[in-house]
Write a protein that holds these residues in place. Structure first.
Motif, PDB file in Angstrom:
ATOM      1  N   ASP A 177       0.835  -1.191   0.000  1.00  0.00           N
ATOM      2  CA  ASP A 177       0.000   0.000   0.000  1.00  0.00           C
ATOM      3  C   ASP A 177       0.878   1.251   0.000  1.00  0.00           C
ATOM      4  OD1 ASP A 177       0.951   0.314   2.600  1.00  0.00           O
ATOM      5  OD2 ASP A 177      -0.910  -0.383   3.547  1.00  0.00           O
ATOM      6  N   ILE A 211     -14.957  -5.172  -8.515  1.00  0.00           N
ATOM      7  CA  ILE A 211     -14.262  -3.917  -8.188  1.00  0.00           C
ATOM      8  C   ILE A 211     -13.113  -3.709  -9.170  1.00  0.00           C
ATOM      9  CG2 ILE A 211     -12.977  -2.639  -6.444  1.00  0.00           C
ATOM     10  CD1 ILE A 211     -14.434  -4.266  -4.301  1.00  0.00           C
ATOM     11  N   ASP A 212     -12.101  -4.556  -9.071  1.00  0.00           N
ATOM     12  CA  ASP A 212     -10.950  -4.555  -9.960  1.00  0.00           C
ATOM     13  C   ASP A 212     -10.211  -5.867  -9.751  1.00  0.00           C
ATOM     14  OD1 ASP A 212      -9.346  -4.290  -7.632  1.00  0.00           O
ATOM     15  OD2 ASP A 212      -9.358  -2.111  -7.796  1.00  0.00           O
ATOM     16  N   GLU A 215      -9.582  -7.074  -6.171  1.00  0.00           N
ATOM     17  CA  GLU A 215     -10.684  -7.363  -5.259  1.00  0.00           C
ATOM     18  C   GLU A 215     -10.360  -8.599  -4.422  1.00  0.00           C
ATOM     19  OE1 GLU A 215     -14.990  -7.435  -6.530  1.00  0.00           O
ATOM     20  OE2 GLU A 215     -14.677  -9.580  -6.263  1.00  0.00           O
ATOM     21  N   ARG A 236     -14.116  -7.139  -0.762  1.00  0.00           N
ATOM     22  CA  ARG A 236     -13.685  -5.795  -0.374  1.00  0.00           C
ATOM     23  C   ARG A 236     -12.575  -5.309  -1.289  1.00  0.00           C
ATOM     24  NH1 ARG A 236      -8.696  -6.273   1.743  1.00  0.00           N
ATOM     25  NH2 ARG A 236      -8.117  -8.060   3.046  1.00  0.00           N
ATOM     26  N   ASN A 237     -12.251  -4.016  -1.132  1.00  0.00           N
ATOM     27  CA  ASN A 237     -11.091  -3.457  -1.813  1.00  0.00           C
ATOM     28  C   ASN A 237      -9.815  -3.937  -1.132  1.00  0.00           C
ATOM     29  OD1 ASN A 237     -13.394  -1.557  -2.456  1.00  0.00           O
ATOM     30  ND2 ASN A 237     -11.798  -0.602  -3.693  1.00  0.00           N
ATOM     31  N   GLY A 240      -7.509   0.488   1.888  1.00  0.00           N
ATOM     32  CA  GLY A 240      -8.426   1.439   2.505  1.00  0.00           C
ATOM     33  C   GLY A 240      -9.657   0.846   3.141  1.00  0.00           C
ATOM     34  N   PHE A 241      -9.738  -0.467   3.246  1.00  0.00           N
ATOM     35  CA  PHE A 241     -10.963  -1.111   3.732  1.00  0.00           C
ATOM     36  C   PHE A 241     -11.174  -0.942   5.232  1.00  0.00           C
ATOM     37  CE2 PHE A 241      -7.515  -4.150   3.785  1.00  0.00           C
ATOM     38  CZ  PHE A 241      -7.648  -4.795   5.000  1.00  0.00           C
ATOM     39  N   ASP A 244     -12.278   3.328   5.221  1.00  0.00           N
ATOM     40  CA  ASP A 244     -13.353   3.821   4.356  1.00  0.00           C
ATOM     41  C   ASP A 244     -14.422   2.740   4.222  1.00  0.00           C
ATOM     42  OD1 ASP A 244     -15.006   4.780   2.362  1.00  0.00           O
ATOM     43  OD2 ASP A 244     -13.384   5.302   0.977  1.00  0.00           O
ATOM     44  N   ASP A 246     -16.891   2.530   2.322  1.00  0.00           N
ATOM     45  CA  ASP A 246     -17.228   2.223   0.938  1.00  0.00           C
ATOM     46  C   ASP A 246     -16.264   1.207   0.324  1.00  0.00           C
ATOM     47  OD1 ASP A 246     -19.424   3.928   0.897  1.00  0.00           O
ATOM     48  OD2 ASP A 246     -18.200   5.661   0.342  1.00  0.00           O
ATOM     49  N   LYS A 247     -15.151   0.960   0.993  1.00  0.00           N
ATOM     50  CA  LYS A 247     -14.177  -0.026   0.529  1.00  0.00           C
ATOM     51  C   LYS A 247     -14.152  -1.263   1.417  1.00  0.00           C
ATOM     52  CE  LYS A 247     -11.186   3.487  -1.561  1.00  0.00           C
ATOM     53  NZ  LYS A 247      -9.825   4.077  -1.608  1.00  0.00           N
ATOM     54  N   TYR A 249     -15.785  -4.681   3.573  1.00  0.00           N
ATOM     55  CA  TYR A 249     -16.497  -5.887   3.155  1.00  0.00           C
ATOM     56  C   TYR A 249     -17.983  -5.623   2.947  1.00  0.00           C
ATOM     57  CZ  TYR A 249     -12.904  -9.513   3.833  1.00  0.00           C
ATOM     58  OH  TYR A 249     -11.814 -10.333   3.715  1.00  0.00           O
TER      59      TYR A 249
END
Length: 311
Positions: A177, A211-212, A215, A236-237, A240-241, A244, A246-247, A249
């Motif tokens: 990260d 997501i991408d 994911e 999840r992302n 940043g999970f 955030d 929104d990212k 699970y």
């Protein structure tokens, strides 16, 4: 499938748990007995260095889930010996009853140095009705392989048509990260077995990304209902999970006619985070099962199940 939320039904902070555990009741998974429904979960203790260890516990409910009958008061399964794959914890703990045999597929994890953790899948049996489990051996039944190099875990096993199916995850990469901390990426795969011990696997991701490519997919669970196989899982992302929502699970969904080819359809999962409740920031670690002509979904909410699980 549309779901009606009953709410949070277990808070670990309201009970005296074994092994000096406190908080966390992660990955609730069911064994239905004659008189109760038993829900196994993973909870945590702090070791001498101040790091977490994951232990297995359970809670028994009346068949309507309206009353807790009891919480386990002894060690369900011991952690592994020094250097073993499950030295530092067992999470999750998937129990299956087929014919007269009660089996448990464990995700044993151990700490690493260059990255935070690795995992493998173990096997254990119970001869006392699911009160305690004895390991099939000190090592795993599924672990890293040529095309699944690390983080093999989250096994959900069920017998369909006289064949054991395992849905599980495997790690595909570690990526750094913004702070240079390695974060893991893992996907869902499946394998089959005639005896529940020796598994045929193909290292093939069976659930597409939404997501991408990074994911992270976890905790698959499958039920057959109205002629289709339904899989629930969480995703999840990679970054940043924790900060955030929104990212964080959320619950994913896929369906299949043959247990091999899966169509992802998250929009029809039938459940989403609440506006302001115990599951408003996160939904994770689902488990789907049938009982009394109903289909139930157990899951964890905010903070990865730190405050319990709901139904």
């Amino acid at each position: 499938m549309k779901w009606e939320k009953i709410g949070k039904i277990f808070n670990p902070n309201e009970h005296n748990l074994t092994n000096n555990c406190f908080e966390y009741a992660q990955s609730p998974q069911v064994l239905e007995l004659d008189d109760v429904i038993r829900v196994y979960f993973s909870t945590r203790e702090l070791d001498e260095s101040g790091k977490f260890l994951s232990h297995v516990s359970f809670v028994d409910y009346t068949k309507d889930f309206k009353q807790i009958v009891r919480v386990s008061d002894k060690t369900v399964i011991p952690l592994g010996d020094l250097g073993c794959f499950d030295e530092h914890g067992i999470f999750p703990f998937s129990v299956t009853k087929y014919k007269d045999k009660i089996s448990a597929y464990t995700t044993g994890w151990n700490r690493k140095k260059s990255v935070s953790v690795d995992a493998s899948i173990g096997l254990a049996y119970s001869t006392d009705g699911g009160e305690t489990f004895e390991k099939h051996g000190k090592g795993p039944v599924m672990t890293a392989s040529l095309y699944e190099p690390f983080l093999v875990g989250d096994a959900f096993v069920k017998n369909f048509n006289e064949l054991y199916y395992m849905f599980y995850i495997y790690g595909v990469r570690w990526i750094n990260d913004d702070q240079g901390v390695p974060q893991r990426v893992y996907k869902i795969a499946q394998s089959t077995s005639e005896d529940g011990i020796n598994w045929k696997r193909n290292a093939k991701t069976i659930i597409s990304d939404s997501i991408d490519e990074n994911e992270c997919q976890a905790l698959p669970t499958v039920v057959k209902h109205n002629g289709l196989y339904h899989m629930y899982f969480c995703y999840r992302n990679a970054f940043g999970f924790r900060e955030d929502k929104d990212k964080a699970y959320r619950i994913g969904y896929a369906y299949s006619e043959n247990l091999t080819d899966w169509t992802r359809d998250d929009e029809n999962a039938g459940i989403a985070t609440s506006i302001d409740d115990w599951d408003s920031d996160m939904m994770c670690y689902p488990y789907v099962f049938e009982s009394n002509n109903n289909v139930y979904l157990l899951y964890n909410g905010n903070n990865f199940g730190r405050d319990g699980f709901g139904l």
